[in-house]
Structures are given as C-alpha cells and as structure tokens.
Design a protein around this motif. Sequence first.
Motif, PDB file in Angstrom:
ATOM      1  N   ARG A 411       0.833  -1.200   0.000  1.00  0.00           N
ATOM      2  CA  ARG A 411       0.000   0.000   0.000  1.00  0.00           C
ATOM      3  C   ARG A 411       0.872   1.255   0.000  1.00  0.00           C
ATOM      4  NH1 ARG A 411      -5.299  -1.032   1.030  1.00  0.00           N
ATOM      5  NH2 ARG A 411      -5.838  -2.977   2.106  1.00  0.00           N
ATOM      6  N   SER A 412       0.237   2.370  -0.304  1.00  0.00           N
ATOM      7  CA  SER A 412       0.922   3.653  -0.193  1.00  0.00           C
ATOM      8  C   SER A 412       1.218   3.917   1.280  1.00  0.00           C
ATOM      9  CB  SER A 412       0.046   4.767  -0.752  1.00  0.00           C
ATOM     10  OG  SER A 412       0.690   6.014  -0.647  1.00  0.00           O
ATOM     11  N   ALA A 413       2.427   4.346   1.562  1.00  0.00           N
ATOM     12  CA  ALA A 413       2.843   4.547   2.950  1.00  0.00           C
ATOM     13  C   ALA A 413       2.122   5.734   3.579  1.00  0.00           C
ATOM     14  CB  ALA A 413       4.351   4.770   3.017  1.00  0.00           C
ATOM     15  N   PRO A 414       1.679   5.589   4.816  1.00  0.00           N
ATOM     16  CA  PRO A 414       1.149   6.749   5.547  1.00  0.00           C
ATOM     17  C   PRO A 414       2.249   7.792   5.701  1.00  0.00           C
ATOM     18  CG  PRO A 414       0.671   4.684   6.706  1.00  0.00           C
ATOM     19  CD  PRO A 414       1.678   4.357   5.638  1.00  0.00           C
ATOM     20  N   ASP A 415       1.866   9.041   5.858  1.00  0.00           N
ATOM     21  CA  ASP A 415       2.854  10.108   5.986  1.00  0.00           C
ATOM     22  C   ASP A 415       3.311  10.203   7.447  1.00  0.00           C
ATOM     23  OD1 ASP A 415       4.540  12.088   5.153  1.00  0.00           O
ATOM     24  OD2 ASP A 415       3.009  13.662   5.105  1.00  0.00           O
ATOM     25  N   PHE A 416       4.124   9.211   7.849  1.00  0.00           N
ATOM     26  CA  PHE A 416       4.627   9.171   9.218  1.00  0.00           C
ATOM     27  C   PHE A 416       5.346  10.477   9.550  1.00  0.00           C
ATOM     28  CE2 PHE A 416       4.546   4.615   8.084  1.00  0.00           C
ATOM     29  CZ  PHE A 416       3.799   4.118   9.146  1.00  0.00           C
ATOM     30  N   CYS A 417       5.165  10.927  10.793  1.00  0.00           N
ATOM     31  CA  CYS A 417       5.825  12.143  11.255  1.00  0.00           C
ATOM     32  C   CYS A 417       6.673  11.812  12.475  1.00  0.00           C
ATOM     33  CB  CYS A 417       4.794  13.221  11.613  1.00  0.00           C
ATOM     34  SG  CYS A 417       5.519  14.793  12.114  1.00  0.00           S
ATOM     35  N   LEU A 418       7.986  12.036  12.357  1.00  0.00           N
ATOM     36  CA  LEU A 418       8.875  11.807  13.480  1.00  0.00           C
ATOM     37  C   LEU A 418       8.711  12.931  14.512  1.00  0.00           C
ATOM     38  CD1 LEU A 418      12.098  10.690  11.558  1.00  0.00           C
ATOM     39  CD2 LEU A 418      10.255   9.262  12.476  1.00  0.00           C
ATOM     40  N   GLU A 419       9.174  12.667  15.717  1.00  0.00           N
ATOM     41  CA  GLU A 419       8.974  13.633  16.788  1.00  0.00           C
ATOM     42  C   GLU A 419       9.664  14.968  16.527  1.00  0.00           C
ATOM     43  OE1 GLU A 419       9.998  11.866  20.530  1.00  0.00           O
ATOM     44  OE2 GLU A 419       7.982  11.039  20.798  1.00  0.00           O
ATOM     45  N   ASP A 420      10.707  14.955  15.680  1.00  0.00           N
ATOM     46  CA  ASP A 420      11.386  16.222  15.373  1.00  0.00           C
ATOM     47  C   ASP A 420      10.671  17.011  14.278  1.00  0.00           C
ATOM     48  OD1 ASP A 420      11.955  14.858  13.051  1.00  0.00           O
ATOM     49  OD2 ASP A 420      14.129  14.946  13.256  1.00  0.00           O
ATOM     50  N   GLY A 421       9.498  16.487  13.826  1.00  0.00           N
ATOM     51  CA  GLY A 421       8.713  17.181  12.814  1.00  0.00           C
ATOM     52  C   GLY A 421       8.970  16.732  11.390  1.00  0.00           C
ATOM     53  N   THR A 422       9.988  15.922  11.180  1.00  0.00           N
ATOM     54  CA  THR A 422      10.282  15.418   9.842  1.00  0.00           C
ATOM     55  C   THR A 422       9.217  14.421   9.421  1.00  0.00           C
ATOM     56  OG1 THR A 422      12.657  15.646  10.206  1.00  0.00           O
ATOM     57  CG2 THR A 422      11.959  14.207   8.399  1.00  0.00           C
ATOM     58  N   ARG A 423       8.716  14.598   8.207  1.00  0.00           N
ATOM     59  CA  ARG A 423       7.701  13.693   7.672  1.00  0.00           C
ATOM     60  C   ARG A 423       8.301  12.792   6.601  1.00  0.00           C
ATOM     61  NH1 ARG A 423       2.437  14.210   8.639  1.00  0.00           N
ATOM     62  NH2 ARG A 423       1.805  15.885  10.049  1.00  0.00           N
ATOM     63  N   LEU A 424       7.677  11.650   6.431  1.00  0.00           N
ATOM     64  CA  LEU A 424       8.121  10.744   5.374  1.00  0.00           C
ATOM     65  C   LEU A 424       8.154  11.458   4.036  1.00  0.00           C
ATOM     66  CD1 LEU A 424       8.850   7.971   4.199  1.00  0.00           C
ATOM     67  CD2 LEU A 424       6.403   7.448   4.134  1.00  0.00           C
ATOM     68  N   SER A 425       7.136  12.257   3.737  1.00  0.00           N
ATOM     69  CA  SER A 425       7.082  12.968   2.453  1.00  0.00           C
ATOM     70  C   SER A 425       8.275  13.902   2.286  1.00  0.00           C
ATOM     71  CB  SER A 425       5.772  13.752   2.326  1.00  0.00           C
ATOM     72  OG  SER A 425       5.569  14.590   3.445  1.00  0.00           O
ATOM     73  N   ASP A 426       8.775  14.481   3.383  1.00  0.00           N
ATOM     74  CA  ASP A 426       9.964  15.344   3.304  1.00  0.00           C
ATOM     75  C   ASP A 426      11.186  14.545   2.872  1.00  0.00           C
ATOM     76  OD1 ASP A 426       8.442  17.466   4.318  1.00  0.00           O
ATOM     77  OD2 ASP A 426       8.921  16.928   6.384  1.00  0.00           O
ATOM     78  N   LEU A 427      11.259  13.298   3.311  1.00  0.00           N
ATOM     79  CA  LEU A 427      12.425  12.454   3.036  1.00  0.00           C
ATOM     80  C   LEU A 427      12.427  11.883   1.623  1.00  0.00           C
ATOM     81  CD1 LEU A 427      12.406  10.486   6.418  1.00  0.00           C
ATOM     82  CD2 LEU A 427      13.952  12.352   5.795  1.00  0.00           C
TER      83      LEU A 427
END
Length: 505
Positions: A411-427
């Motif tokens: 499936r398409s990955a959820p847009d996980f957000c790390l505690e420092d604010g970085t999102r999967l989409s940013d990466l």
Amino acid sequence: MYDVVIVGAGPVGLFLACELGLAGCSVLVLEREPDSRSPFKGRPLGMRGLSAASAESFHRRGMLHQLRTASGGTDEPGADPAAHLQPSLRGVGHFAGMRLDPAQLDAAALPYRLPGQAMDGMPTYLEAVETLLSEQASRLGVEIRCGVTVSALTQNEESAIAHAGGHEYAGRWVVGCDGGRSTVRGLAGFAFVGTEPQFTGYTMQATATGAEKLRFGINPTPTGMYLQIVEGHIAMVDFDGGAFDRSQQLTRDHLQAVLRRVSGTDVTLSEVHLASSFTDRAMQTTTYRRGRVLLAGDAAHIHSPLGGQGLNTGIGDAMNLGWKLAATVHGHAPDGLLDTYTRERHPIGAKVLDWSRAQVTVMRPDPHSQAIQGVVRDLIGTRDGSTYVFERLSGASIRYDLGSEHPLVGRSAPDFCLEDGTRLSDLMRDGRGVALDFSADRCLRDSAKGRDSRMRYAAGPAEDDLGLGAVLVRPDGVVAWAGERTPDREAFEQAADQWFGGPES
C-alpha cells in the motif's frame, strides 16, 4: 544516446521525465505538437480532478503546494494536517453521476490513514499540471523537443530508436506516453484489446439561450447525462453506440439536438466556441513492455473519463515506472525489477477499465440499467457503500501483491511524522527509497546505509507509528516491508535486496 527517450509531453510523459531526471538519467522528450498550449487544456475545458493518490505523488516530490497555487487553490503551510483527515467534498467524487455525500464517509475505515497535507484530491487543469512539470523537468536537465512526429521505431538488444523527420533519436529505452491513439504502441506491435463504446460523449464551451434550465453539477437523466461545472461549459453523454465520435463534424445543430434530447430542455445554443467528442471505448495493452519499449498512461489503457481516472492512473504508472527504469539504467536494479512494472500496474489498469464499464452500464437509458442504478444509489447512500466508492476513486484501495501478508505492505505509505517534525514525504523529495526506523535499531541503520545512493535512513520515535518498529518504503511511496516493535533484520535485508539490490561495495 540518451538513457531514455519519452514520446509525448503530456502530464504522464512529463511526470515520468521528472522522475528519471531526479534519478540522474539523461532524458529526451519528443512532442508531436509544435505548441503545447491549447484552449482544451486551460479553464474550463481542461479541468481535471487529481485523486488523493496523485496529490500524494506530487507532494512526495515537493510540487503539491505549487500545483495548488497554479490551480487557483490555497495551501497554507501552517495549516493543521489533521484538518485533512476527513475527506472533503472536493475529493469525494461520484459514481455514474451519483455524487457521494462526504458526511457518509467513514475516514476511520480507510487503511492506514494518517493526517497529512495530501489527504484529499484536488481540482486542477491540464495547463497548470503541464506547465509545472515542464519547468521541473527543465530544472532537472530534461530536454524537451516540440514539433517532432515519430514515424518509425526500431530496437535491438542495447537500444531503441525513434525515427522522426529524417532524424534518429536513440535511447537505451523508449517510453510511449503519447495518448490514447499512441503511435509508439502501434509501431512497437503491442496488442490492444477490450470493448467497443456504448456512447458518444461531448464537451463544449458555448453560449446558450435558456441556459438557466440546465442544472449545475452532474445530472443523470433517462436519456443519458449532462454536466455543467461553470456556466457555458457543458458535457453530455449520448448512448448512440459511439457512432458519432470523430465521424462527422461537430455542428451547432447537432450539439443542440443532443443537448435537448439528453437534458429534456429546449435550450438553444446561440454559439459554440469550442467542442470535442469522446467515447467509452475501454482498451488495454496485454503487456506494458516489449523489449526496450514501454508504455504508460493512455498509451497503455483507454476508457471513458467517468470518475476522472485517466490522468490519475497515468500518474500512477509514471510514479511506478520511473524509479525502476532509472535503477535499470544505472545498473543496480535487482533481477526482474523492470518486469514488476507490468505485473503491478496492469491489474490496476484493468480494474479502472471495469470501473468505467460498470458506470456506463448503470447509466444506460434502458429499464434494466435504470433498475440497477436504483440499487446502486441506495448502496452509495450507506456508510459502507460511500466509503467503498471513495476508496476506489481516491486510490486508497490500491495495493500491490508483493508477497507479504502484512496488511500495510503493497500500500501507499502513511505520511509518518517523526517527533522532530520530519515527515516521510519530506524524506522522499530526492526520489530515493526510505528506511524509517522507529526503534533506532543499529543493524537496520547499517543495512540501509550500505545502499546510500538508493535509500535514505531516518530513525526516531514517531508521533504515531501505527504499532510498527520500522518500515521500508520504495521510491514510489509503496511500503515494501513493515516490521513490528522489534524489527527482523533478516527480513529487512531480504526486502532491501529484492527492491534495491545488495549493499554498495
């Protein structure tokens, strides 16, 4: 010789060119038209709806904000992502003209959905999409040549050559993104099979007397369907077996007769400014690759525009193909990687064709189809029915069979957000895969970093990790592997080898 020659500078060809350019490939795009501008691409005739899945693809490459702005929408950088969790009316859509009620949608039932900036579909138009992608492609070093008509195609074990106007354009690969009447498809000998049309559709920009008698929105009628989004932009469906499409000139008298018959009004067209026709012919190639020639978008599959699936399916093709073709060009693709393009995308195209056929069947102006329409209308009016249709329209239901029983894999990955604010989409903006390690397991880090040119590694707790310890995400945003709280290094290694190849020496 270029790495890849793409024939067709529409949204699909340009999106694919951007994916390849992002991966460092040399890319040439050939476009038949000398000028890409057309009144059929601007407002209102060029209006299209991007699904949530397509919006997500633009977001993962850092282009969604620009596209929303160019399309006349807003995208506030500081907006609360949770506001996008419940689908809005603009992203809901319809089935056979029966619009969904957003209040009936069960957002909690949508698979692995996390708040993010690309939760909804969005309205746009072709000119905005193509302008944005053309500019992005140019920044990435892609060469675009207009006014080039491909007339022949040859290939050998090492390259494919597009012949046009006495010139030869050689690439290690050629991709046909040249639309429903694809020249590349015919020249390369792809089998194109499917079903013949039930209707002729029309879209026009016209001035009408008595236009107030035409309702706005999508309007199924006992004799067909008509649609009016803005005043003067009218689309119609006439069940004539597709007999009129491109067979005769679109005169004012003919268009008026069809409009009166379909709408049940006596509206008069005083002037037709622009008009074109289409059908619901549903065809698909049996494979998306023949030797060193591949197809994407309408070149590989055509169907009616009902539900706005054409552009979205093509964007999905380009997103799936781009990283696989780039890995093949660079020589680090695992065995058989490029073959997974057809294996994954062909079933998606087949489902879209059947989705189109089902809508046409429900819309037919005969007693049996009208009876089915009544049943479908009742089902769509339920919470489960509305959610099912929305999943199909938004792309949320898409899942590739990657051989894993884990419900998130494929499936398409959820847009996980790390505690420092970085999102999967940013990466994902650089087009590489991502290993997200919520457990900060050193073994996973070492394995991921051994593939630095193909994969990024990010570690740390997430605001919501959905009960997972780690996930491996392909460059197209699809989850290739998911591990529980204590990730299995061996399973991670196997998944990384399967999709990215072994560690770099």
